[in-house]
Design a protein around this motif. Structure first.
Motif, PDB file in Angstrom:
ATOM      1  N   LYS A 122      63.785 126.593 174.054  1.00 53.46           N
ATOM      2  CA  LYS A 122      65.156 126.921 174.438  1.00 53.46           C
ATOM      3  C   LYS A 122      65.908 125.657 174.866  1.00 53.46           C
ATOM      4  O   LYS A 122      65.530 124.996 175.831  1.00 53.46           O
ATOM      5  CB  LYS A 122      65.152 127.928 175.592  1.00 53.46           C
ATOM      6  CG  LYS A 122      64.409 129.226 175.277  1.00 53.46           C
ATOM      7  CD  LYS A 122      64.312 130.113 176.501  1.00 53.46           C
ATOM      8  CE  LYS A 122      63.526 131.385 176.205  1.00 53.46           C
ATOM      9  NZ  LYS A 122      63.380 132.228 177.421  1.00 53.46           N
ATOM     10  N   ASP A 123      66.990 125.358 174.171  1.00 56.90           N
ATOM     11  CA  ASP A 123      67.759 124.154 174.503  1.00 56.90           C
ATOM     12  C   ASP A 123      68.319 124.190 175.913  1.00 56.90           C
ATOM     13  O   ASP A 123      68.460 123.143 176.561  1.00 56.90           O
ATOM     14  CB  ASP A 123      68.907 123.973 173.502  1.00 56.90           C
ATOM     15  CG  ASP A 123      68.438 123.428 172.165  1.00 56.90           C
ATOM     16  OD1 ASP A 123      67.241 123.062 172.057  1.00 56.90           O
ATOM     17  OD2 ASP A 123      69.264 123.351 171.230  1.00 56.90           O
ATOM     18  N   GLU A 124      68.634 125.378 176.414  1.00 56.40           N
ATOM     19  CA  GLU A 124      69.220 125.465 177.753  1.00 56.40           C
ATOM     20  C   GLU A 124      68.221 125.056 178.843  1.00 56.40           C
ATOM     21  O   GLU A 124      68.614 124.779 179.977  1.00 56.40           O
ATOM     22  CB  GLU A 124      69.752 126.870 178.031  1.00 56.40           C
ATOM     23  CG  GLU A 124      68.710 127.981 178.041  1.00 56.40           C
ATOM     24  CD  GLU A 124      68.536 128.651 176.683  1.00 56.40           C
ATOM     25  OE1 GLU A 124      68.130 129.829 176.676  1.00 56.40           O
ATOM     26  OE2 GLU A 124      68.801 127.990 175.661  1.00 56.40           O
ATOM     27  N   ALA A 138      67.465 118.881 178.812  1.00 56.80           N
ATOM     28  CA  ALA A 138      68.592 118.034 179.241  1.00 56.80           C
ATOM     29  C   ALA A 138      69.405 117.592 178.038  1.00 56.80           C
ATOM     30  O   ALA A 138      69.927 116.468 178.006  1.00 56.80           O
ATOM     31  CB  ALA A 138      68.069 116.837 180.026  1.00 56.80           C
ATOM     32  N   ILE A 139      69.541 118.481 177.063  1.00 60.81           N
ATOM     33  CA  ILE A 139      70.296 118.175 175.842  1.00 60.81           C
ATOM     34  C   ILE A 139      71.736 117.801 176.197  1.00 60.81           C
ATOM     35  O   ILE A 139      72.406 118.481 176.966  1.00 60.81           O
ATOM     36  CB  ILE A 139      70.300 119.381 174.880  1.00 60.81           C
ATOM     37  CG1 ILE A 139      68.860 119.805 174.534  1.00 60.81           C
ATOM     38  CG2 ILE A 139      71.086 119.060 173.616  1.00 60.81           C
ATOM     39  CD1 ILE A 139      68.070 118.803 173.752  1.00 60.81           C
ATOM     40  N   GLY A 140      72.206 116.706 175.622  1.00 62.47           N
ATOM     41  CA  GLY A 140      73.580 116.261 175.848  1.00 62.47           C
ATOM     42  C   GLY A 140      73.764 115.388 177.064  1.00 62.47           C
ATOM     43  O   GLY A 140      74.839 114.803 177.243  1.00 62.47           O
ATOM     44  N   LEU A 141      72.718 115.261 177.878  1.00 57.21           N
ATOM     45  CA  LEU A 141      72.830 114.460 179.102  1.00 57.21           C
ATOM     46  C   LEU A 141      72.245 113.061 178.941  1.00 57.21           C
ATOM     47  O   LEU A 141      72.494 112.188 179.773  1.00 57.21           O
ATOM     48  CB  LEU A 141      72.134 115.183 180.260  1.00 57.21           C
ATOM     49  CG  LEU A 141      72.692 116.573 180.608  1.00 57.21           C
ATOM     50  CD1 LEU A 141      71.889 117.190 181.740  1.00 57.21           C
ATOM     51  CD2 LEU A 141      74.166 116.488 180.974  1.00 57.21           C
ATOM     52  N   PHE A 142      71.485 112.873 177.882  1.00 56.98           N
ATOM     53  CA  PHE A 142      70.861 111.577 177.623  1.00 56.98           C
ATOM     54  C   PHE A 142      70.986 111.242 176.149  1.00 56.98           C
ATOM     55  O   PHE A 142      70.813 112.102 175.285  1.00 56.98           O
ATOM     56  CB  PHE A 142      69.376 111.591 178.017  1.00 56.98           C
ATOM     57  CG  PHE A 142      69.136 111.823 179.484  1.00 56.98           C
ATOM     58  CD1 PHE A 142      69.136 110.767 180.378  1.00 56.98           C
ATOM     59  CD2 PHE A 142      68.930 113.107 179.968  1.00 56.98           C
ATOM     60  CE1 PHE A 142      68.916 110.979 181.724  1.00 56.98           C
ATOM     61  CE2 PHE A 142      68.712 113.336 181.313  1.00 56.98           C
ATOM     62  CZ  PHE A 142      68.709 112.268 182.193  1.00 56.98           C
ATOM     63  N   GLU A 143      71.252 109.977 175.862  1.00 63.48           N
ATOM     64  CA  GLU A 143      71.367 109.538 174.472  1.00 63.48           C
ATOM     65  C   GLU A 143      70.016 109.540 173.778  1.00 63.48           C
ATOM     66  O   GLU A 143      69.916 109.863 172.590  1.00 63.48           O
ATOM     67  CB  GLU A 143      71.979 108.133 174.421  1.00 63.48           C
ATOM     68  CG  GLU A 143      72.222 107.624 173.012  1.00 63.48           C
ATOM     69  CD  GLU A 143      72.913 106.271 173.008  1.00 63.48           C
ATOM     70  OE1 GLU A 143      72.975 105.652 171.930  1.00 63.48           O
ATOM     71  OE2 GLU A 143      73.383 105.835 174.077  1.00 63.48           O
ATOM     72  N   ASP A 175      67.415 120.570 184.768  1.00 60.67           N
ATOM     73  CA  ASP A 175      67.300 121.271 186.047  1.00 60.67           C
ATOM     74  C   ASP A 175      66.891 122.730 185.870  1.00 60.67           C
ATOM     75  O   ASP A 175      66.062 123.249 186.631  1.00 60.67           O
ATOM     76  CB  ASP A 175      68.621 121.192 186.813  1.00 60.67           C
ATOM     77  CG  ASP A 175      68.931 119.780 187.305  1.00 60.67           C
ATOM     78  OD1 ASP A 175      68.037 118.909 187.217  1.00 60.67           O
ATOM     79  OD2 ASP A 175      70.069 119.562 187.767  1.00 60.67           O
ATOM     80  N   LEU A 176      67.451 123.394 184.875  1.00 61.98           N
ATOM     81  CA  LEU A 176      67.103 124.798 184.656  1.00 61.98           C
ATOM     82  C   LEU A 176      65.643 124.929 184.229  1.00 61.98           C
ATOM     83  O   LEU A 176      64.922 125.826 184.688  1.00 61.98           O
ATOM     84  CB  LEU A 176      68.027 125.409 183.597  1.00 61.98           C
ATOM     85  CG  LEU A 176      67.957 126.934 183.416  1.00 61.98           C
ATOM     86  CD1 LEU A 176      68.324 127.651 184.712  1.00 61.98           C
ATOM     87  CD2 LEU A 176      68.902 127.377 182.298  1.00 61.98           C
ATOM     88  N   GLY A 177      65.204 124.025 183.357  1.00 66.16           N
ATOM     89  CA  GLY A 177      63.820 124.050 182.928  1.00 66.16           C
ATOM     90  C   GLY A 177      62.866 123.741 184.064  1.00 66.16           C
ATOM     91  O   GLY A 177      61.809 124.385 184.201  1.00 66.16           O
TER      92      GLY A 177
END
Length: 222
Positions: free
Chosen positions: A188-190, A193-198, A208-210
């Motif tokens: 699950k992408d949610e 930290a998708i989008g928070l690190f290059e 955090d959710l994971g």
């Protein structure tokens, strides 16, 4: 591409050897808790991949990685508890000869844990994974760190599905340890930290959710 293949963070140089064993709270007369893990448990600063912190990758703050979430939960009922971290990426990478890679974890063994939470598998190479070798060496690692044969043991599978998950669950069943299956989280992408690190590998680590989900699922076994 499987989810675990998206983890391109190297198992090498996650910490200096002198940091393989560290303490969240070293002194205490209460419960002694040992966390055994990898980058999800603790990863030191590695600027070349855009990771500038020293805690569980890829939480947004120290207090939001699963280790520190569990520390705070345990301290509510065990205020005198003390906590040790054993970062086992070196062992994972060399699991087939794991008994030759135990010496750096001597201080974790000598910590004398009452509770040990094993949260590692992801850095064991998936290609040509040797389940028989892992089965034996994983138990050797458990027995080494529980030298006093007194600890309660909790196992977890990989955050990303790993061919070694079945072996971990086999060990749990045979030894009657509780085991937390985490593999669905890594789908699950949610939870990442998708989008928070290059860096793709960092971004595919639990955000955090994971981290909260990992802590909650382990806490159910406490």
């Amino acid at each position: 591409m499987s989810q675990i293949e998206k983890n391109s963070v190297s198992s090498k140089n996650q910490l200096k050897k002198s940091q393989f064993v560290s303490y969240v709270q070293e002194e205490g007369t209460g419960l002694r808790v040992l966390f055994v893990g990898n980058s999800i448990t603790r990863h030191g600063v590695l600027s070349e991949i855009g990771w500038h912190w020293d805690w569980g990758m890829a939480a947004s703050a120290l207090e939001k990685d699963y280790v520190h979430l569990l520390v705070e939960k345990i301290k509510k009922t065990n205020p005198d508890a003390c906590f040790c971290i054993c970062q086992g990426a070196e062992w994972e990478r060399n699991y087939k000869n794991g008994s030759q890679y135990l010496e750096p974890y001597e201080a974790a063994r000598d910590f004398g844990a009452d509770l040990i939470i094993f949260r590692l598998i992801e850095n064991c190479p998936c290609q040509e994974f040797d389940s028989d070798a892992f089965y034996q060496e994983y138990q050797n690692l458990i027995d080494y760190l529980d030298a006093g044969k007194k600890a309660k043991i909790i196992l977890t599978t990989g955050f990303w599905k790993h061919p070694g998950d079945d072996t971990i669950m086999r060990v749990a069943e045979e030894r009657e340890y509780p085991c937390v299956y985490l593999g669905e989280l890594g789908e699950k992408d949610e939870m990442k930290a998708i989008g928070l690190f290059e860096h793709t590998g960092v971004a595919n680590h639990p955000g955090d959710l994971g981290m909260q989900a990992i802590a909650d699922m382990i806490a159910e076994k406490l």
